[in-house]
Scaffold this motif. Sequence first.
Motif, PDB file in Angstrom:
ATOM      1  N   SER A  42     -21.329  37.120  61.800  1.00  0.00           N
ATOM      2  CA  SER A  42     -22.199  37.414  62.934  1.00  0.00           C
ATOM      3  C   SER A  42     -23.636  37.506  62.460  1.00  0.00           C
ATOM      4  N   HIS A  43     -24.565  37.431  63.420  1.00  0.00           N
ATOM      5  CA  HIS A  43     -25.991  37.511  63.126  1.00  0.00           C
ATOM      6  C   HIS A  43     -26.601  38.692  63.873  1.00  0.00           C
ATOM      7  N   PHE A  44     -27.213  39.593  63.138  1.00  0.00           N
ATOM      8  CA  PHE A  44     -27.947  40.730  63.700  1.00  0.00           C
ATOM      9  C   PHE A  44     -29.400  40.516  63.323  1.00  0.00           C
ATOM     10  N   ALA A  45     -30.289  40.351  64.309  1.00  0.00           N
ATOM     11  CA  ALA A  45     -31.602  39.815  63.990  1.00  0.00           C
ATOM     12  C   ALA A  45     -32.722  40.491  64.765  1.00  0.00           C
ATOM     13  N   LYS A  46     -33.921  40.313  64.235  1.00  0.00           N
ATOM     14  CA  LYS A  46     -35.155  40.805  64.851  1.00  0.00           C
ATOM     15  C   LYS A  46     -36.149  39.647  64.914  1.00  0.00           C
ATOM     16  N   PHE A  47     -36.764  39.422  66.089  1.00  0.00           N
ATOM     17  CA  PHE A  47     -37.662  38.303  66.299  1.00  0.00           C
ATOM     18  C   PHE A  47     -39.025  38.773  66.791  1.00  0.00           C
ATOM     19  N   GLY A  48     -40.061  38.048  66.372  1.00  0.00           N
ATOM     20  CA  GLY A  48     -41.389  38.270  66.914  1.00  0.00           C
ATOM     21  C   GLY A  48     -41.534  37.614  68.272  1.00  0.00           C
ATOM     22  N   THR A  49     -42.657  37.906  68.949  1.00  0.00           N
ATOM     23  CA  THR A  49     -42.859  37.410  70.305  1.00  0.00           C
ATOM     24  C   THR A  49     -42.961  35.893  70.359  1.00  0.00           C
ATOM     25  N   GLY A  50     -43.310  35.249  69.253  1.00  0.00           N
ATOM     26  CA  GLY A  50     -43.435  33.802  69.247  1.00  0.00           C
ATOM     27  C   GLY A  50     -42.130  33.072  69.455  1.00  0.00           C
ATOM     28  N   HIS A  51     -41.003  33.769  69.349  1.00  0.00           N
ATOM     29  CA  HIS A  51     -39.700  33.144  69.545  1.00  0.00           C
ATOM     30  C   HIS A  51     -39.177  33.301  70.970  1.00  0.00           C
ATOM     31  N   LEU A  52     -39.855  34.088  71.796  1.00  0.00           N
ATOM     32  CA  LEU A  52     -39.379  34.322  73.153  1.00  0.00           C
ATOM     33  C   LEU A  52     -39.596  33.078  74.010  1.00  0.00           C
ATOM     34  N   VAL A  53     -38.598  32.736  74.819  1.00  0.00           N
ATOM     35  CA  VAL A  53     -38.657  31.476  75.558  1.00  0.00           C
ATOM     36  C   VAL A  53     -39.692  31.513  76.681  1.00  0.00           C
ATOM     37  N   LEU A  54     -40.013  32.698  77.214  1.00  0.00           N
ATOM     38  CA  LEU A  54     -41.013  32.834  78.266  1.00  0.00           C
ATOM     39  C   LEU A  54     -42.172  33.671  77.750  1.00  0.00           C
ATOM     40  N   PRO A  55     -43.400  33.136  77.761  1.00  0.00           N
ATOM     41  CA  PRO A  55     -44.547  33.935  77.283  1.00  0.00           C
ATOM     42  C   PRO A  55     -44.682  35.273  77.996  1.00  0.00           C
ATOM     43  N   SER A  56     -44.258  35.336  79.264  1.00  0.00           N
ATOM     44  CA  SER A  56     -44.375  36.585  80.018  1.00  0.00           C
ATOM     45  C   SER A  56     -43.506  37.690  79.434  1.00  0.00           C
ATOM     46  N   LEU A  57     -42.473  37.318  78.666  1.00  0.00           N
ATOM     47  CA  LEU A  57     -41.613  38.336  78.061  1.00  0.00           C
ATOM     48  C   LEU A  57     -42.373  39.175  77.038  1.00  0.00           C
ATOM     49  N   ALA A  58     -43.463  38.625  76.501  1.00  0.00           N
ATOM     50  CA  ALA A  58     -44.255  39.380  75.533  1.00  0.00           C
ATOM     51  C   ALA A  58     -44.887  40.609  76.163  1.00  0.00           C
ATOM     52  N   LEU A  59     -45.069  40.610  77.488  1.00  0.00           N
ATOM     53  CA  LEU A  59     -45.592  41.793  78.164  1.00  0.00           C
ATOM     54  C   LEU A  59     -44.576  42.923  78.145  1.00  0.00           C
ATOM     55  N   THR A  60     -43.289  42.560  78.235  1.00  0.00           N
ATOM     56  CA  THR A  60     -42.221  43.554  78.179  1.00  0.00           C
ATOM     57  C   THR A  60     -41.917  43.961  76.745  1.00  0.00           C
ATOM     58  N   TYR A  61     -42.026  42.971  75.827  1.00  0.00           N
ATOM     59  CA  TYR A  61     -41.721  43.222  74.419  1.00  0.00           C
ATOM     60  C   TYR A  61     -42.947  42.862  73.579  1.00  0.00           C
ATOM     61  N   PRO A  62     -44.003  43.694  73.597  1.00  0.00           N
ATOM     62  CA  PRO A  62     -45.241  43.323  72.880  1.00  0.00           C
ATOM     63  C   PRO A  62     -45.055  43.189  71.372  1.00  0.00           C
ATOM     64  N   ASP A  63     -44.053  43.865  70.808  1.00  0.00           N
ATOM     65  CA  ASP A  63     -43.762  43.750  69.379  1.00  0.00           C
ATOM     66  C   ASP A  63     -42.500  42.923  69.139  1.00  0.00           C
ATOM     67  N   GLY A  64     -42.062  42.215  70.182  1.00  0.00           N
ATOM     68  CA  GLY A  64     -40.797  41.513  70.096  1.00  0.00           C
ATOM     69  C   GLY A  64     -39.665  42.451  70.459  1.00  0.00           C
ATOM     70  N   PRO A  65     -38.514  41.925  70.862  1.00  0.00           N
ATOM     71  CA  PRO A  65     -37.387  42.787  71.218  1.00  0.00           C
ATOM     72  C   PRO A  65     -36.830  43.520  70.006  1.00  0.00           C
ATOM     73  N   SER A  66     -36.185  44.638  70.259  1.00  0.00           N
ATOM     74  CA  SER A  66     -35.513  45.362  69.180  1.00  0.00           C
ATOM     75  C   SER A  66     -34.428  44.484  68.564  1.00  0.00           C
ATOM     76  N   PRO A  67     -34.029  44.748  67.315  1.00  0.00           N
ATOM     77  CA  PRO A  67     -32.953  43.956  66.709  1.00  0.00           C
ATOM     78  C   PRO A  67     -31.698  43.971  67.574  1.00  0.00           C
ATOM     79  N   PHE A  68     -30.998  42.844  67.613  1.00  0.00           N
ATOM     80  CA  PHE A  68     -29.802  42.735  68.442  1.00  0.00           C
ATOM     81  C   PHE A  68     -28.825  41.738  67.834  1.00  0.00           C
ATOM     82  N   MET A  69     -27.577  41.809  68.313  1.00  0.00           N
ATOM     83  CA  MET A  69     -26.559  40.850  67.900  1.00  0.00           C
ATOM     84  C   MET A  69     -26.887  39.506  68.540  1.00  0.00           C
TER      85      MET A  69
END
Length: 252
Positions: free
Chosen positions: A82-109
């Motif tokens: 399995s992969h448990f990962a943390k991503f920066g905002t540059g990987h989010l598919v919608l730029p607007s998601l950066a408003l919700t996750y300014p530091d990127g989303p928390s690590p997740f499966m």
Amino acid sequence: MHKSKSVLCLGIILMTTSLQAHHAMEFIELESYSTAPQGAFVFHLHHDYMVDDVDQPNLDHWEMTPGMSYGITDRLMIDVHSHFAKFGTGHLVLPSLALTYPDGPSPFMEAMAFALQYKITEKGPIDMGLSLTYEEPFSRSVDLLGGQRLFGLDLIINKSFGGHRILLLNLIAEMDGDEEGYAWGLGLRTPLTPDVHGIAAGIELQGDFEGEISLLPGIYFPLGMQDIVFKTGLEFTSDGASRSNLTLMYLF
């Protein structure tokens, strides 16, 4: 599943962990010919930190990958990881998601992967194997990263020399959603001391068929016994990306 949609980019095959050989017995990333003996397990744990662009830290990401391989026969091995990962905002598919996750989303499966590896030939001057991989993204990966199902096929060509020296070739094909990708990998491994089961070093050269390449030198340390191995290496690509890897493997 954090991958570029361009099949010409090393981000699909080389610098993401979509089809990295997490259960590889000999190298860090290349799919090795060796498999677990019948009835034996291999626990493997990996940490990768990826820098896609040194000028865009919002593209940095890291990943923890725990997994288990099992020798069904001496020539057939199954792997689940399995992969448990943390991503920066540059990987989010919608730029607007950066408003919700300014530091990127928390690590997740991110995803669960399954693989079968089979030794086609055995005890020949050149040995061949085959690896099949299927990866299923979790819903959060789909929503945030655009993750898709992935299928992979890897032809393994292996030449062993005296003293546990290995020359390896991988020919890789994958289907990431509707996108196809093709790559190759060449590896050389050799012991560094008279003890052929002691510290070893390897170098892995990988690329696509459009001229993009990456280089991954690594070193492998047995920890007190041959059944526990610690591996580490740094990977650099021709487009300026880089990755660090730490791997621990335990055969039991």
